[in-house]
Enzyme design. Structure first.
Site, PDB file in Angstrom:
ATOM      1  N   ASP A 178       4.522 103.216 -27.822  1.00 47.09           N
ATOM      2  CA  ASP A 178       4.807 103.489 -29.233  1.00 47.09           C
ATOM      3  C   ASP A 178       3.606 103.687 -30.149  1.00 47.09           C
ATOM      4  O   ASP A 178       3.598 103.196 -31.284  1.00 47.09           O
ATOM      5  CB  ASP A 178       5.680 102.366 -29.827  1.00 47.09           C
ATOM      6  CG  ASP A 178       6.936 102.094 -29.037  1.00 47.09           C
ATOM      7  OD1 ASP A 178       7.335 102.945 -28.227  1.00 47.09           O
ATOM      8  OD2 ASP A 178       7.529 101.010 -29.225  1.00 47.09           O
TER       9      ASP A 178
ATOM     10  N   LYS B 163      12.894 105.684 -26.537  1.00 50.30           N
ATOM     11  CA  LYS B 163      13.642 104.429 -26.505  1.00 50.30           C
ATOM     12  C   LYS B 163      14.067 104.061 -27.917  1.00 50.30           C
ATOM     13  O   LYS B 163      13.473 104.513 -28.898  1.00 50.30           O
ATOM     14  CB  LYS B 163      12.821 103.319 -25.859  1.00 50.30           C
ATOM     15  CG  LYS B 163      11.612 102.863 -26.636  1.00 50.30           C
ATOM     16  CD  LYS B 163      10.871 101.761 -25.875  1.00 50.30           C
ATOM     17  CE  LYS B 163       9.715 101.203 -26.661  1.00 50.30           C
ATOM     18  NZ  LYS B 163      10.061 100.501 -27.881  1.00 50.30           N
TER      19      LYS B 163
ATOM     20  N   CYS C  17       7.457  95.396 -29.722  1.00 47.45           N
ATOM     21  CA  CYS C  17       7.759  96.202 -28.533  1.00 47.45           C
ATOM     22  C   CYS C  17       6.895  95.840 -27.333  1.00 47.45           C
ATOM     23  O   CYS C  17       7.385  95.812 -26.200  1.00 47.45           O
ATOM     24  CB  CYS C  17       7.657  97.681 -28.861  1.00 47.45           C
ATOM     25  SG  CYS C  17       8.897  98.194 -30.084  1.00 47.45           S
TER      26      CYS C  17
END
Length: 179
Positions: A13, A75, A108
């Protein structure tokens, strides 16, 4: 000890504005680009994740360029292990240990590392390739993850561990990445 035939890299990310406002973002992104280039040089499997890219934006350009031969996995859950495509990709490798990089450490990265531990993998956080907006959140995430069984490494430490010998074919090129 990390072995290149049993190690993979997860990039989590590093997207949009968030990537530019995390703690020490320039050094973090620079180190992560070096890590990706080294992983490619060593032939490690690389899994690249993007959290809700429609809302958060794409991966930063310099990292996208380094990841040129890898397709991102989209995701929506904070843990990549909540995404079946990611879990399938993990299981389709011969990897025993996953190097974890990306943002944010306490969300995350933390949840993905726990998910990989739950799946039976060894996890090593690459300390200078993980960040959060606040350094305290990174420190808290690392402390909790270490108590739960992860290890902590750095870009240079994991690179030299994976190479293992100054006579290795990859040594000179890898060295040029970090010097």
């Amino acid at each position: 000890m990390l072995r290149k035939d049993q190690t993979g890299l997860v990039v989590i990310d590093v997207q949009g504005k968030l990537a530019t406002i995390v703690h020490d973002s320039e050094a973090f992104i620079s180190n992560l680009v070096k890590l990706v280039k080294a992983a490619k040089l060593l032939g490690l499997p690389i899994l690249w994740l993007e959290q809700n890219p429609e809302k958060l934006g794409e991966t930063v350009p310099e990292l996208q360029e380094a990841l040129d031969m890898v397709e991102p996995i989209t995701k929506y859950s904070f843990s990549a292990c909540g995404e079946p495509t990611f879990v399938d990709a993990v299981k389709n490798t011969k990897v025993k240990t996953w190097l974890i990089s990306g943002i944010e450490a306490h969300i995350c990265v933390y949840q993905t590392a726990l998910g990989l531990l739950d799946l039976g993998y060894e996890v090593e956080l690459v300390s200078d390739c993980v960040s959060s907006r606040a350094i305290q959140n990174k420190e808290m995430a690392f402390a909790k993850l270490v108590r739960k069984g992860t290890e902590v490494t750095s870009l240079e430490m994991c690179l030299f561990e994976l190479i293992g010998d100054c006579r290795a074919d990859e040594f000179r090129e890898a060295l040029s990445l970090i010097k």
